[in-house]
Design a protein around this motif. Structure first.
Motif, PDB file in Angstrom:
ATOM      1  N   ARG A 200      -1.497   7.995   9.264  1.00 25.31           N
ATOM      2  CA  ARG A 200      -2.408   7.961   8.124  1.00 25.31           C
ATOM      3  C   ARG A 200      -3.751   8.605   8.455  1.00 25.31           C
ATOM      4  NH1 ARG A 200      -0.921   1.986   5.829  1.00 25.31           N
ATOM      5  NH2 ARG A 200      -0.046   2.661   3.827  1.00 25.31           N
ATOM      6  N   ARG A 201      -4.259   8.337   9.646  1.00 33.37           N
ATOM      7  CA  ARG A 201      -5.558   8.915  10.015  1.00 33.37           C
ATOM      8  C   ARG A 201      -5.502  10.437  10.053  1.00 33.37           C
ATOM      9  NH1 ARG A 201      -5.688   4.179  13.183  1.00 33.37           N
ATOM     10  NH2 ARG A 201      -4.818   5.205  15.022  1.00 33.37           N
ATOM     11  N   LYS A 202      -4.350  10.988  10.420  1.00 31.73           N
ATOM     12  CA  LYS A 202      -4.204  12.438  10.478  1.00 31.73           C
ATOM     13  C   LYS A 202      -3.832  13.028   9.115  1.00 31.73           C
ATOM     14  CE  LYS A 202      -2.764  12.307  15.328  1.00 31.73           C
ATOM     15  NZ  LYS A 202      -1.730  12.668  16.332  1.00 31.73           N
ATOM     16  N   LEU A 203      -3.061  12.272   8.366  1.00 30.83           N
ATOM     17  CA  LEU A 203      -2.482  12.785   7.128  1.00 30.83           C
ATOM     18  C   LEU A 203      -3.355  12.520   5.900  1.00 30.83           C
ATOM     19  CD1 LEU A 203       0.199  14.085   6.107  1.00 30.83           C
ATOM     20  CD2 LEU A 203       1.044  11.765   5.723  1.00 30.83           C
ATOM     21  N   ASP A 204      -4.012  11.375   5.884  1.00 30.39           N
ATOM     22  CA  ASP A 204      -4.739  10.917   4.700  1.00 30.39           C
ATOM     23  C   ASP A 204      -6.232  10.745   4.983  1.00 30.39           C
ATOM     24  OD1 ASP A 204      -2.348  10.824   3.299  1.00 30.39           O
ATOM     25  OD2 ASP A 204      -2.022   8.690   3.675  1.00 30.39           O
ATOM     26  N   PRO A 205      -6.962  11.839   5.177  1.00 33.55           N
ATOM     27  CA  PRO A 205      -8.409  11.699   5.373  1.00 33.55           C
ATOM     28  C   PRO A 205      -9.058  11.197   4.080  1.00 33.55           C
ATOM     29  CG  PRO A 205      -7.821  14.001   5.079  1.00 33.55           C
ATOM     30  CD  PRO A 205      -6.537  13.247   5.180  1.00 33.55           C
ATOM     31  N   PRO A 206     -10.282  10.663   4.171  1.00 38.65           N
ATOM     32  CA  PRO A 206     -10.932  10.046   3.003  1.00 38.65           C
ATOM     33  C   PRO A 206     -11.058  10.970   1.793  1.00 38.65           C
ATOM     34  CG  PRO A 206     -12.115   9.503   5.017  1.00 38.65           C
ATOM     35  CD  PRO A 206     -11.104  10.524   5.398  1.00 38.65           C
ATOM     36  N   GLU A 207     -11.173  12.280   2.025  1.00 35.71           N
ATOM     37  CA  GLU A 207     -11.401  13.189   0.898  1.00 35.71           C
ATOM     38  C   GLU A 207     -10.117  13.539   0.141  1.00 35.71           C
ATOM     39  OE1 GLU A 207     -10.874  15.764   4.616  1.00 35.71           O
ATOM     40  OE2 GLU A 207     -11.876  13.868   4.053  1.00 35.71           O
ATOM     41  N   ARG A 208      -8.959  13.083   0.605  1.00 36.73           N
ATOM     42  CA  ARG A 208      -7.700  13.404  -0.066  1.00 36.73           C
ATOM     43  C   ARG A 208      -7.013  12.146  -0.573  1.00 36.73           C
ATOM     44  NH1 ARG A 208      -5.741  18.528   0.424  1.00 36.73           N
ATOM     45  NH2 ARG A 208      -6.722  19.893   1.975  1.00 36.73           N
ATOM     46  N   GLU A 209      -6.197  12.341  -1.611  1.00 36.97           N
ATOM     47  CA  GLU A 209      -5.398  11.230  -2.118  1.00 36.97           C
ATOM     48  C   GLU A 209      -4.374  10.825  -1.055  1.00 36.97           C
ATOM     49  OE1 GLU A 209      -5.494   9.438  -4.938  1.00 36.97           O
ATOM     50  OE2 GLU A 209      -7.373  10.484  -5.425  1.00 36.97           O
ATOM     51  N   PRO A 210      -4.226   9.533  -0.789  1.00 37.95           N
ATOM     52  CA  PRO A 210      -3.259   9.112   0.237  1.00 37.95           C
ATOM     53  C   PRO A 210      -1.820   9.399  -0.189  1.00 37.95           C
ATOM     54  CG  PRO A 210      -4.140   7.218  -0.935  1.00 37.95           C
ATOM     55  CD  PRO A 210      -4.949   8.407  -1.378  1.00 37.95           C
ATOM     56  N   LEU A 211      -1.005   9.731   0.782  1.00 38.42           N
ATOM     57  CA  LEU A 211       0.412   9.979   0.533  1.00 38.42           C
ATOM     58  C   LEU A 211       1.289   8.828   1.036  1.00 38.42           C
ATOM     59  CD1 LEU A 211       0.705  13.771   1.474  1.00 38.42           C
ATOM     60  CD2 LEU A 211       0.671  12.757  -0.814  1.00 38.42           C
ATOM     61  N   ILE A 212       0.837   8.133   2.074  1.00 38.10           N
ATOM     62  CA  ILE A 212       1.604   7.013   2.618  1.00 38.10           C
ATOM     63  C   ILE A 212       1.102   5.721   1.974  1.00 38.10           C
ATOM     64  CG2 ILE A 212       2.243   5.722   4.681  1.00 38.10           C
ATOM     65  CD1 ILE A 212       1.802   8.251   6.304  1.00 38.10           C
ATOM     66  N   HIS A 213       1.997   4.989   1.342  1.00 41.87           N
ATOM     67  CA  HIS A 213       1.633   3.772   0.621  1.00 41.87           C
ATOM     68  C   HIS A 213       2.404   2.583   1.199  1.00 41.87           C
ATOM     69  CE1 HIS A 213      -0.159   6.433  -2.428  1.00 41.87           C
ATOM     70  NE2 HIS A 213       0.943   7.153  -2.290  1.00 41.87           N
ATOM     71  N   THR A 214       1.722   1.471   1.345  1.00 37.94           N
ATOM     72  CA  THR A 214       2.347   0.239   1.808  1.00 37.94           C
ATOM     73  C   THR A 214       2.903  -0.537   0.625  1.00 37.94           C
ATOM     74  OG1 THR A 214       0.802   0.069   3.661  1.00 37.94           O
ATOM     75  CG2 THR A 214       1.960  -1.947   3.026  1.00 37.94           C
ATOM     76  N   VAL A 215       4.145  -0.969   0.752  1.00 37.16           N
ATOM     77  CA  VAL A 215       4.761  -1.856  -0.233  1.00 37.16           C
ATOM     78  C   VAL A 215       4.794  -3.227   0.425  1.00 37.16           C
ATOM     79  CG1 VAL A 215       6.784  -2.325  -1.657  1.00 37.16           C
ATOM     80  CG2 VAL A 215       6.132   0.040  -1.161  1.00 37.16           C
ATOM     81  N   ARG A 216       3.886  -4.065   0.038  1.00 37.68           N
ATOM     82  CA  ARG A 216       3.665  -5.336   0.734  1.00 37.68           C
ATOM     83  C   ARG A 216       4.946  -6.165   0.826  1.00 37.68           C
ATOM     84  NH1 ARG A 216      -0.970  -7.440   2.123  1.00 37.68           N
ATOM     85  NH2 ARG A 216      -2.109  -6.000   0.747  1.00 37.68           N
ATOM     86  N   GLY A 217       5.241  -6.603   2.044  1.00 39.55           N
ATOM     87  CA  GLY A 217       6.405  -7.433   2.271  1.00 39.55           C
ATOM     88  C   GLY A 217       7.712  -6.676   2.357  1.00 39.55           C
ATOM     89  N   VAL A 218       7.666  -5.349   2.161  1.00 42.81           N
ATOM     90  CA  VAL A 218       8.909  -4.560   2.165  1.00 42.81           C
ATOM     91  C   VAL A 218       8.852  -3.455   3.209  1.00 42.81           C
ATOM     92  CG1 VAL A 218      10.500  -3.163   0.796  1.00 42.81           C
ATOM     93  CG2 VAL A 218       9.235  -5.046  -0.272  1.00 42.81           C
ATOM     94  N   GLY A 219       7.900  -2.525   3.049  1.00 44.87           N
ATOM     95  CA  GLY A 219       7.842  -1.406   3.979  1.00 44.87           C
ATOM     96  C   GLY A 219       6.858  -0.352   3.512  1.00 44.87           C
ATOM     97  N   TYR A 220       7.288   0.916   3.524  1.00 42.94           N
ATOM     98  CA  TYR A 220       6.387   2.020   3.200  1.00 42.94           C
ATOM     99  C   TYR A 220       7.105   3.043   2.335  1.00 42.94           C
ATOM    100  CZ  TYR A 220       3.804   0.049   7.125  1.00 42.94           C
ATOM    101  OH  TYR A 220       3.139  -0.805   7.968  1.00 42.94           O
ATOM    102  N   VAL A 221       6.307   3.808   1.583  1.00 48.54           N
ATOM    103  CA  VAL A 221       6.840   4.911   0.789  1.00 48.54           C
ATOM    104  C   VAL A 221       5.860   6.068   0.895  1.00 48.54           C
ATOM    105  CG1 VAL A 221       5.776   4.034  -1.334  1.00 48.54           C
ATOM    106  CG2 VAL A 221       7.677   5.651  -1.477  1.00 48.54           C
ATOM    107  N   LEU A 222       6.392   7.276   1.027  1.00 49.03           N
ATOM    108  CA  LEU A 222       5.561   8.486   1.034  1.00 49.03           C
ATOM    109  C   LEU A 222       5.806   9.212  -0.277  1.00 49.03           C
ATOM    110  CD1 LEU A 222       4.787  10.918   3.875  1.00 49.03           C
ATOM    111  CD2 LEU A 222       5.535  11.831   1.694  1.00 49.03           C
ATOM    112  N   GLU A 223       4.729   9.393  -1.051  1.00 49.56           N
ATOM    113  CA  GLU A 223       4.851  10.128  -2.308  1.00 49.56           C
ATOM    114  C   GLU A 223       3.472  10.534  -2.787  1.00 49.56           C
ATOM    115  OE1 GLU A 223       6.545   7.729  -5.374  1.00 49.56           O
ATOM    116  OE2 GLU A 223       5.250   6.020  -4.985  1.00 49.56           O
ATOM    117  N   ALA A 224       3.442  11.624  -3.571  1.00 49.13           N
ATOM    118  CA  ALA A 224       2.207  12.075  -4.205  1.00 49.13           C
ATOM    119  C   ALA A 224       2.095  11.398  -5.554  1.00 49.13           C
ATOM    120  CB  ALA A 224       2.216  13.592  -4.355  1.00 49.13           C
ATOM    121  N   ARG A 225       1.029  10.648  -5.784  1.00 48.62           N
ATOM    122  CA  ARG A 225       0.864   9.914  -7.037  1.00 48.62           C
ATOM    123  C   ARG A 225      -0.222  10.528  -7.907  1.00 48.62           C
ATOM    124  NH1 ARG A 225       1.298   3.633  -4.828  1.00 48.62           N
ATOM    125  NH2 ARG A 225       3.499   3.738  -4.276  1.00 48.62           N
TER     126      ARG A 225
END
Length: 225
Positions: A200-225
């Protein structure tokens, strides 16, 4: 270098297959049971698979059937001592791309794998993965977000490749661990969280929309929202 997963419970046969394919310049990885083979193959990091028909636990037919159900299209050469026509038909209908009976000629086995590799490369193997402005080059093994080249460690690259191959799909920690690290998940480990944090630190810097999202209690999803 093309990677071939060998799913074979007989170590002597597995060593023979690995040695012959390595002689042709292929990178091989061996597992000795169907359940482990299925989890490795689901990661999508292989260019071809040799799959023994008779395996402890999950047999070869079950493994290839589940792979196709999961959407994994890696070409599969089924290898079996069962040589009658009905068994060959069952293997091919289950999702196998080719069928070879034991005992086999090593040169023929390698030639069949080469044919599957050529066919798969020409038809369906992507050279790059893209999600939004993120691109992963599978040939050069490089990653970019927009114009920025990302400095990824090998494990981070494998993790990102797995997430991108399944973009838009929620992936559990177990699925990620077994696909990327290649062995059974230990609920007590935080290795996934550590690597996701670094990515995340390499992929999702503060100036960009995050691509890696946490699904609480389940896992992770990578997508452009």
């Amino acid at each position: 270098m093309a990677r071939v997963l060998i799913i074979e419970d007989d170590r002597v046969t597995a060593d023979e297959i690995c040695a012959e394919l390595q002689r042709y310049g292929l990178d091989t990885e061996w597992v000795g049971d169907g359940a482990t083979g299925l989890e490795r193959a689901r990661g999508g990091f292989y260019d071809a698979i040799t799959l023994d028909r008779m395996l402890p636990g999950l047999d070869g037919l079950t493994v290839v059937t589940k792979l196709r159900e999961y959407g994994v299209q890696t070409p599969v050469l089924m290898i079996s001592a069962l040589s009658d026509a009905d068994e060959r038909v069952r293997g091919l209908r289950a999702g196998g791309d080719d069928y070879l009976t034991k005992p086999f000629n090593p040169d023929e086995m390698a030639a069949r794998i080469e044919v599957l590799l050529r066919r798969h490369a020409n038809v369906s193997r992507p050279m790059a993965l893209r999600v939004g402005d993120l691109q992963l080059d599978l040939i050069d093994r490089t990653a970019r977000r927009g114009e920025v080249l990302l400095d990824l460690l090998p494990t981070e690259f494998r993790l990102l490749e797995f997430l991108m191959r399944h973009s838009g799909r929620v992936l559990t920690r177990t699925m990620i661990f077994e696909a990327v690290w290649g062995y059974h998940f230990d609920p007590g480990t935080n290795v996934i969280e550590v690597h996701i944090g670094r990515l995340r630190r390499k992929l999702d810097p503060p100036e960009r929309e995050p691509l890696i999202h946490t699904v609480r209690g389940v896992g992770y999803v990578l997508e452009a929202r």
